[in-house]
Design a protein around this motif. Sequence first.
Motif, PDB file in Angstrom:
ATOM      1  N   PHE A 161       0.853  -1.180   0.000  1.00 45.17           N
ATOM      2  CA  PHE A 161       0.000   0.000   0.000  1.00 45.17           C
ATOM      3  C   PHE A 161       0.893   1.235   0.000  1.00 45.17           C
ATOM      4  O   PHE A 161       2.124   1.143   0.058  1.00 45.17           O
ATOM      5  N   MET A 162       0.281   2.406  -0.038  1.00 39.77           N
ATOM      6  CA  MET A 162       1.005   3.650   0.187  1.00 39.77           C
ATOM      7  C   MET A 162       0.091   4.594   0.948  1.00 39.77           C
ATOM      8  O   MET A 162      -1.124   4.611   0.737  1.00 39.77           O
ATOM      9  N   ALA A 163       0.694   5.370   1.862  1.00 36.43           N
ATOM     10  CA  ALA A 163      -0.073   6.302   2.678  1.00 36.43           C
ATOM     11  C   ALA A 163       0.721   7.592   2.870  1.00 36.43           C
ATOM     12  O   ALA A 163       1.097   7.944   3.989  1.00 36.43           O
ATOM     13  N   PRO A 164       1.014   8.307   1.773  1.00 37.03           N
ATOM     14  CA  PRO A 164       1.759   9.562   1.929  1.00 37.03           C
ATOM     15  C   PRO A 164       0.934  10.583   2.700  1.00 37.03           C
ATOM     16  O   PRO A 164      -0.286  10.677   2.534  1.00 37.03           O
ATOM     17  N   ALA A 165       1.604  11.351   3.541  1.00 35.66           N
ATOM     18  CA  ALA A 165       0.926  12.415   4.279  1.00 35.66           C
ATOM     19  C   ALA A 165       0.636  13.604   3.387  1.00 35.66           C
ATOM     20  O   ALA A 165      -0.246  14.412   3.683  1.00 35.66           O
ATOM     21  N   ALA A 166       1.397  13.733   2.287  1.00 34.95           N
ATOM     22  CA  ALA A 166       1.226  14.827   1.334  1.00 34.95           C
ATOM     23  C   ALA A 166       1.941  14.426   0.056  1.00 34.95           C
ATOM     24  O   ALA A 166       2.677  13.433   0.023  1.00 34.95           O
ATOM     25  N   GLN A 167       1.718  15.190  -0.995  1.00 36.02           N
ATOM     26  CA  GLN A 167       2.412  14.967  -2.260  1.00 36.02           C
ATOM     27  C   GLN A 167       3.332  16.155  -2.489  1.00 36.02           C
ATOM     28  O   GLN A 167       2.879  17.247  -2.795  1.00 36.02           O
ATOM     29  N   ARG A 168       4.646  15.910  -2.312  1.00 36.82           N
ATOM     30  CA  ARG A 168       5.625  16.984  -2.478  1.00 36.82           C
ATOM     31  C   ARG A 168       6.637  16.578  -3.536  1.00 36.82           C
ATOM     32  O   ARG A 168       7.105  15.449  -3.555  1.00 36.82           O
ATOM     33  N   GLY A 169       7.018  17.524  -4.374  1.00 38.31           N
ATOM     34  CA  GLY A 169       7.993  17.230  -5.396  1.00 38.31           C
ATOM     35  C   GLY A 169       7.440  16.249  -6.412  1.00 38.31           C
ATOM     36  O   GLY A 169       6.249  15.910  -6.418  1.00 38.31           O
ATOM     37  N   ARG A 170       8.321  15.770  -7.286  1.00 34.87           N
ATOM     38  CA  ARG A 170       7.940  14.798  -8.301  1.00 34.87           C
ATOM     39  C   ARG A 170       9.027  13.730  -8.432  1.00 34.87           C
ATOM     40  O   ARG A 170       9.672  13.604  -9.459  1.00 34.87           O
ATOM     41  N   PRO A 171       9.254  12.930  -7.373  1.00 32.17           N
ATOM     42  CA  PRO A 171      10.234  11.854  -7.515  1.00 32.17           C
ATOM     43  C   PRO A 171       9.780  10.853  -8.564  1.00 32.17           C
ATOM     44  O   PRO A 171       8.586  10.612  -8.736  1.00 32.17           O
ATOM     45  N   ARG A 172      10.728  10.296  -9.293  1.00 33.18           N
ATOM     46  CA  ARG A 172      10.425   9.200 -10.210  1.00 33.18           C
ATOM     47  C   ARG A 172      10.219   7.938  -9.374  1.00 33.18           C
ATOM     48  O   ARG A 172      10.817   7.778  -8.307  1.00 33.18           O
ATOM     49  N   VAL A 173       9.375   7.024  -9.878  1.00 33.61           N
ATOM     50  CA  VAL A 173       8.986   5.865  -9.081  1.00 33.61           C
ATOM     51  C   VAL A 173       9.181   4.585  -9.884  1.00 33.61           C
ATOM     52  O   VAL A 173       8.768   4.501 -11.051  1.00 33.61           O
ATOM     53  N   PHE A 174       9.803   3.591  -9.242  1.00 33.57           N
ATOM     54  CA  PHE A 174       9.971   2.243  -9.792  1.00 33.57           C
ATOM     55  C   PHE A 174       9.210   1.277  -8.895  1.00 33.57           C
ATOM     56  O   PHE A 174       9.420   1.251  -7.678  1.00 33.57           O
ATOM     57  N   VAL A 175       8.323   0.467  -9.486  1.00 36.15           N
ATOM     58  CA  VAL A 175       7.580  -0.546  -8.736  1.00 36.15           C
ATOM     59  C   VAL A 175       7.730  -1.883  -9.462  1.00 36.15           C
ATOM     60  O   VAL A 175       7.604  -1.955 -10.687  1.00 36.15           O
TER      61      VAL A 175
END
Length: 232
Positions: A161-175
């Motif tokens: 799952f994911m539970a970010p407290a906020a969305q900051r910046g734009r990191p690239r993501v690998f899943v």
Amino acid sequence: MESSGDPNDPSRLGARPEPGPRGELSAGLQPLGLSPRRDGLLYVPASYRRDRPAPLVVLLHGAGGNAHHGLALLKELADEAGLLLLALDSRHATWDIIADDTYGPDVTFLDRALRQLFRDAAVDPARLAIGGFSDGASYALSLGLTNGDLFTHVIAFSPGFMAPAAQRGRPRVFVSHGTQDQVLRIDPCSRRLTPLLRRAGYDLRYQEFEGPHVVPPEIARDALEWFLPRAT
């Protein structure tokens, strides 16, 4: 008790890479020395030089694991890529947001570890990733998106799952995720999460593989090539 970067927001990391590191690091594996019980490990590649900022990956273990389990995800590739690896023990059996549904002691400890590392090591702020496996992947996604103004990349091997407290910046993501995973099944996990990430505007690389709840060596290498395309 030390606090995280923002005393009013326990999900925030305040540590940032510093110019001109003041410490001397020896190549190889070393304990952080921040806790007598559950601590962490730093791996310094043989090619590290204090006048050449190195890429860094923070590695987070799965439930019931420790820093050695986290480090194992990329350690075999670290010297080849000139990669600093920082692996932490969670304060308890797993990470705070998973155990207690709130951010707290693990963010504080990571902030301490990063402050120490940024003081002693030359770290490239443009190549700074957080990653993990299983619960560690869920925590990496959650904390990495929350602190996307620090982390440039997030690597999630078989997240739940994911539970970010906020969305900051734009990191690239690998899943990545195994189609035969019986621990965190792919349909309610990565096949649900990745469309959410795309809709939120993240640059996403998603890879499925035929296999169970593991990180195959070829997937680890793919993640590193994605993170450092010129390093391999």
